[in-house]
Design an enzyme around this catalytic site. Structure first.
Site, PDB file in Angstrom:
ATOM      1  N   GLY A   8       5.229  -5.268   8.206  1.00 57.98           N
ATOM      2  CA  GLY A   8       5.049  -5.216   9.668  1.00 57.98           C
ATOM      3  C   GLY A   8       4.132  -4.046  10.002  1.00 57.98           C
ATOM      4  N   GLY A  11       1.757  -3.483  13.285  1.00 54.03           N
ATOM      5  CA  GLY A  11       2.331  -3.402  14.628  1.00 54.03           C
ATOM      6  C   GLY A  11       2.246  -2.012  15.230  1.00 54.03           C
ATOM      7  N   GLN A  12       2.899  -1.863  16.382  1.00 55.38           N
ATOM      8  CA  GLN A  12       2.816  -0.600  17.133  1.00 55.38           C
ATOM      9  C   GLN A  12       3.334   0.573  16.294  1.00 55.38           C
ATOM     10  OE1 GLN A  12       5.409  -0.121  20.523  1.00 55.38           O
ATOM     11  NE2 GLN A  12       4.178   1.502  21.408  1.00 55.38           N
ATOM     12  N   ASP A  34       1.758  -7.302   6.117  1.00 57.15           N
ATOM     13  CA  ASP A  34       1.989  -7.930   7.423  1.00 57.15           C
ATOM     14  C   ASP A  34       1.605  -9.399   7.289  1.00 57.15           C
ATOM     15  OD1 ASP A  34       2.172  -6.526  10.509  1.00 57.15           O
ATOM     16  OD2 ASP A  34       1.506  -8.617  10.439  1.00 57.15           O
ATOM     17  N   ASP A  52       4.408 -12.780   4.320  1.00 63.50           N
ATOM     18  CA  ASP A  52       5.325 -13.302   5.340  1.00 63.50           C
ATOM     19  C   ASP A  52       6.741 -12.945   4.880  1.00 63.50           C
ATOM     20  OD1 ASP A  52       6.940 -14.689   7.040  1.00 63.50           O
ATOM     21  OD2 ASP A  52       5.928 -16.629   6.781  1.00 63.50           O
ATOM     22  N   ILE A  53       7.426 -12.126   5.642  1.00 69.04           N
ATOM     23  CA  ILE A  53       8.760 -11.674   5.227  1.00 69.04           C
ATOM     24  C   ILE A  53       9.718 -12.855   5.065  1.00 69.04           C
ATOM     25  CG2 ILE A  53       9.603 -11.202   7.578  1.00 69.04           C
ATOM     26  CD1 ILE A  53      10.463  -9.177   4.427  1.00 69.04           C
ATOM     27  N   TYR A 142      17.550 -10.573  20.877  1.00 70.33           N
ATOM     28  CA  TYR A 142      17.033  -9.408  20.136  1.00 70.33           C
ATOM     29  C   TYR A 142      18.164  -8.407  19.874  1.00 70.33           C
ATOM     30  CZ  TYR A 142      14.174  -5.138  19.494  1.00 70.33           C
ATOM     31  OH  TYR A 142      13.603  -3.972  19.044  1.00 70.33           O
ATOM     32  N   LYS A 146      19.851  -7.201  16.347  1.00 71.53           N
ATOM     33  CA  LYS A 146      19.863  -5.797  15.914  1.00 71.53           C
ATOM     34  C   LYS A 146      21.305  -5.335  15.637  1.00 71.53           C
ATOM     35  CE  LYS A 146      15.479  -4.755  15.919  1.00 71.53           C
ATOM     36  NZ  LYS A 146      14.773  -4.521  14.655  1.00 71.53           N
TER      37      LYS A 146
END
Ligand code: NAD
Ligand code: SER
Length: 316
Positions: A8, A11-12, A34, A52-53, A142, A146
């Site tokens: 990932g 990403g940010q 990623d 791809d995870i 989400y 988590k």
């Protein structure tokens, strides 16, 4: 030096975390991965792998073959995007975690970082100075993913000794990479619009207070937690972490200190309900006591840095 992978990485958080880890561990020791075809220009110095995870076979083969010992698993759908595609969000946010936890259980990986979020809390959680241990009834897909992830991390630590570490990040604010579909994204978007148009239409209401953090603090916290001696990491679900808390109106006022003509309007959308279910502020005493966490950036300093550095040409 053993190898590290950031999954990932485009990403940010991944972009800045990969850069920082490469500074510490060396460019060739930190692999960026990623699902995207290419990495951003800023990561092109080091190794990039398209991964791809959800392709657990490929992930397993790659990690075992390259003897990767440390994994930062950042691939996920964030709160707003996840609400639009709950089935896929659940799959992406959970399956990847199991693949990595299993690899660690089998002894291939020695340390995992997996981020949780303030989204683990819900409308029944105390909103101010939300404690580390409290009522957690998340109402978003989400947040549910988590919270489940936190339980599984703790389970793998207790049952199998898997060294997994986690932080409940607040909304993160940065200018290197754009945010990827969260409810706190307004607090990044506002700087691009302020700089480009001197006005911003906010998708949350004026008085919606949320916990936030400047990215440099978040990256430092992540690395400090990962470098802490194992016995100091007493919480194996996920640590509360606090930077600063503010509302859109307060953030706008801070921007007006630097850009007096800046204006803000409010058009709350579906993200308002998500934000309303999250805390206003976070009590992070455990992180402070266990591994010495202390934030550096307050709102004013963060606003000054953001206005100086956002590149309006990268705005989508
Ligand atoms: P982001 O959306 O900016 O980045 C996620 C990255 O994962 C993207 O580059 C995306 O291409 C990649 N990705 C998506 N699907 C993938 C797949 N199948 N395989 C491999 N890569 C895939 O998200 P972010 O803000 O950098 O967040 C990273 C992690 O931190 C997430 O777990 C998120 O829940 C958590 N977090 C972020 C914030 C925040 O404010 N940014 C706050 C709390 C928690
Ligand atoms: N910033 C994230 C989001 O809004 C919080 O986890 O989804």
């Amino acid at each position: 030096m053993s190898k590290t992978i950031v999954i990932g990485a485009c990403g940010q958080i991944g972009t800045e975390l990969t850069l920082e880890l490469r500074k510490i561990k060396g460019i060739n020791s930190v692999i960026a991965a990623d699902v995207k075809d290419e990495s951003p220009e800023i990561l092109k110095d080091g190794i990039y792998v398209k991964m791809d995870i959800l392709n657990s076979l490929m992930v397993r083969e790659y990690i075992i073959k390259h003897q990767i010992k440390e994994v930062y698993l950042l691939a996920a759908l964030l709160s707003a995007t996840a609400e639009k595609n709950p089935d896929f969000a659940w799959r992406l946010n959970m399956e990847g975690l199991f693949t990595i936890l299993e690899l660690a259980k089998e002894g291939h990986i020695t340390k995992i970082f997996w981020p949780s979020s303030i989204a683990v809390f819900g409308p029944t959680t105390p909103k101010d100075n939300t404690p580390q241990v409290t009522v957690m009834e998340p109402t978003t897909v989400y947040g549910i993913s988590k919270q489940a992830g936190e339980r599984w991390c703790e389970y793998y630590f207790n049952k199998f000794g898997v060294d997994v570490r986690s932080i409940r990040y607040p909304g993160l604010i940065s200018y290197t990479s754009l945010p990827g579909g969260g409810t706190t994204d307004y607090a990044v978007d506002i700087f691009y619009k302020a700089k480009a148009e001197n006005t911003f239409n906010c998708f949350l209401s004026a008085d919606t207070e949320l916990p936030m953090m400047y990215m440099e603090d978040a990256i430092r916290a992540t690395i400090e937690l990962m470098e802490a001696p194992s016995e100091k990491v007493k919480i194996r679900s996920s640590y509360n972490l606090s930077g600063c808390s503010f509302t859109p109106a307060q953030l706008a006022k801070e921007i007006q200190q630097i850009q007096p003509g800046f204006t803000i309007t409010y058009s709350p959308d579906f993200r308002q309900q998500i934000a309303d279910s999250w805390p206003n502020s976070i009590d992070d005493l455990s992180a402070r006591e266990d591994w010495g966490w202390k934030e550096k950036y307050g709102v004013s300093e963060m606003v000054r840095i953001m206005l100086e550095n956002v590149d309006v040409n990268s705005m989508v």
